[in-house]
Structure formats: structure tokens, C-alpha cells
Design an enzyme around this catalytic site. Structure first.
Site, PDB file in Angstrom:
ATOM      1  CB  ALA A  66       5.153   0.826  -5.585  1.00  0.00           C
ATOM      2  N   GLY A 112       8.827   3.725  -7.862  1.00  0.00           N
ATOM      3  CA  GLY A 112       7.685   4.601  -8.161  1.00  0.00           C
ATOM      4  C   GLY A 112       7.942   6.058  -7.798  1.00  0.00           C
ATOM      5  CD  GLU A 115       8.390   3.595 -12.178  1.00  0.00           C
ATOM      6  OE1 GLU A 115       7.972   3.243 -11.057  1.00  0.00           O
ATOM      7  OE2 GLU A 115       8.284   2.884 -13.192  1.00  0.00           O
ATOM      8  CD  GLU A 135      11.125  -0.127  -9.963  1.00  0.00           C
ATOM      9  OE1 GLU A 135      12.348   0.090 -10.188  1.00  0.00           O
ATOM     10  OE2 GLU A 135      10.293   0.787  -9.902  1.00  0.00           O
TER      11      GLU A 135
END
Ligand code: COA
Length: 260
Positions: A66, A112, A115, A135
Site C-alpha cells: 500500500a 498489499g 495480499e 507491516e
């Protein structure tokens, strides 16, 4: 369709969706997630597209996570919304997409990015790929499904170790962990994805959609996957693809599925 952060094209019944912010290692900002949502919704309706290949542009990254610069100042409420909206608009859309989605991991797939690759139906990787959920090194936890999908794919202990250490694994280790199905030289990555897509497209896409629903049902809380399978199996008998598939077999010819 004009996109600024992704590339989206169709060729030989394959939809190529490529995250295209190479200078930012294809980090997922809000605009990119919106565009990916639009591309997937458009691919859902496009009868020419049978399989999706999801990848990142440039040689370095699939998606490096992200976009940290976008959420660094967020409040708890904004953080919660970021995860909830992202899961709804992209990650759940990919996981439940009715057409096969193959993630071709060409480089870093972090946070992300991993993911997103894990939301795809399966993954292949270049031998240059590196994967991880970093993270906790930023003081957050994975928010786009990572705490759920990583244990499903690699087992709880390995997932716990990857999440807690925030470390990266290379493509060979990802293969050993069954996080990816195949590892190739970088130049062979998209050709391999296309070869697998070709094999998939010989089959009934209607049946494949029903199979995706049934397999996914195993991971939905409160849903009996065996029941979903029975329903999907029964429904298949009402499709033109079933008539074609069985009659082709009995007449010793290759099936030509109408996709209905
Ligand atoms: N969000 C925002 N920008 C990112 C990013 C992310 N997740 N990942 C990389 N970038 C940007 C960098 O800020 C840099 O931008 P700049 O050139 O404007 O400074 C550019 O992409 C290139 O990255 P850089 O860090 O210089 O490349 P590198 O080869 O030295 O390191 C990584 C590569 C992947 C190890 C490193 O970029 C990294 O750790 N990224 C963050 C990974 C992460 O924690 N993701 C989870 C987010 S929840």
C-alpha cells in the site's frame, strides 16, 4: 478506458491487468485501487476476456505494498476505512472473480502487493520475486486480507513467522511454502501464465466459475462448501457447456464450449 496507474488490455481472450507505477514500485494508492476495481468490473462484463493475468510493470516490482505516503497521517477511523474499502473494492473482488485470475509476480510483492497476489486464484513467480508482509515493521498489521489468506496458503506457523519477522522470502522459498505454483526466469513469466491460461480456456468457463465459487466456499465462515459444490454440480447439468462437453466426449471429438 483511460487509466493513469494501470494498463488494461485484451489479447487472445486474456485480460492483462498491470499495475503501472514503476517509479513507486507499483505501490497501491487510492487511485490505483479505484482503477483496478474499474478494470475488473469491465473484465467481468467483457465476453472476450476469459482469464486475467495480473502483474506489475517494470523489472523490479509486482506491488511493493500500500502507498505508505498516503496513510502515514491517518487516524484510527481512517485506517479502518482504508482496510475495509480496499478489501471490498479490490481484494474480495479478485478473490471472488468469476473468471480465473493468475498473479504473475515479477518482483517485490510486499504488504498489499502480496495480499493482492494472494487474493488471485493462484500465483506464479519470477526467480527475482521477493515476497513478504512487512507491516509490523511500520507499526500496523496487514489490512488487505493478509492475516487470513497467508495462513490458508502456507500454514499458520509459517504465516506467523513471516508476519512477525516482517521478513522477505525469495521465489524458491515461496515455492517450497506452496505460496506460488511455479517459478520461472523473468522472461518466461508471462509466457508461462499465457500457457496455463490456454489450458484453462480449453475447458468450460461456466463450470470453472462454479468451481471457483465452490472452492472459495471452503474459506467462508458459516458456509457449507459441500452444499455449494452440490448446488454447482447440479446447476451444471442445465448448461449448454455440459451438453457440449459430454456429447463431445461420447463422440470422440474435441469440445467447443459455447460458454453458456
Ligand atoms: N509506498 C509508497 N512508496 C513506496 C513504497 C510504498 N509501499 N514502496 C516503494 N516506494 C517508493 C519509494 O519511496 C521510492 O520513491 P522515491 O524514489 O520517490 O523516493 C521508490 O518507490 C523506490 O523505492 P526505494 O525504496 O528507493 O527502492 P529500494 O530498491 O531501495 O527498496 C523496497 C525496495 C521494496 C525494499 C522498499 O521500497 C520498501 O521497503 N518499500 C516498502 C515496502 C513495505 O513496507 N510495504 C508495505 C506497506 S504496508
Amino acid at each position: 478506458m483511460n487509466f493513469e496507474n494501470i494498463l488494461f488490455e485484451e489479447n487472445n481472450n486474456i485480460g492483462y491487468i498491470t499495475i503501472n507505477r514503476p517509479k513507486k514500485l507499483n505501490a497501491l494508492n487510492k487511485a490505483t485501487i479505484e482503477e483496478l476495481n474499474e478494470a475488473f468490473e469491465s473484465a467481468r462484463e467483457d465476453h472476450d476476456i476469459k482469464v486475467i493475468i495480473l502483474s506489475g510493470s517494470g523489472e523490479k516490482a509486482f506491488v511493493a505494498g500500500a502507498d505508505i505516503s498516503e496513510f502515514a497521517e491517518f487516524s484510527q477511523k481512517e485506517g479502518r476505512r482504508l482496510a475495509a474499502e480496499g478489501q471490498e473494492k479490490l481484494f474480495d473482488v479478485v478473490a471472488n472473480f468469476p473468471k480465473p485470475v493468475i498473479a504473475a509476480i515479477n518482483g517485490f510483492a510486499l504488504g498489499g502487493g502480496l495480499e493482492l497476489a494472494m487474493a488471485a486464484h493462484f500465483r506464479i513467480a519470477s526467480n527475482k520475486a521477493k515476497m513478504g508482509l512487512p507491516e509490523v515493521s511500520l507499526g500496523v498489521i496487514p489490512g488487505y486480507g493478509g492475516t487470513q489468506r497467508l495462513p490458508q496458503l502456507v500454514g499458520k506457523g509459517r504465516a506467523m513467522e513471516m508476519i512477525m519477522t516482517a521478513g522477505m522470502i525469495d521465489a524458491q522459498q515461496a515455492l517450497d511454502y506452496q505460496l506460488v505454483n511455479h517459478v520461472t526466469a523473468p522472461e518466461d513469466l508471462i509466457p508461462l501464465a499465457e500457457k496455463i491460461a490456454g489450458k484453462i480456456m480449453n475447458n468450460s468457463m461456466v463450470a470453472i466459475s462454479a468451481a471457483i465459487r465452490a472452492v472459495n466456499a471452503n474459506y467462508e465462515v458459516g458456509v457449507n462448501g459441500f452444499e455449494v459444490e452440490i448446488d454447482g454440480f447440479g446447476s451444471s447439468f442445465g448448461t449448454e457447456d455440459f451438453k457440449e462437453g459430454t456429447s463431445a466426449f461420447l463422440n470422440k471429438r474435441k469440445a467447443d464450449f459455447p460458454g453458456k
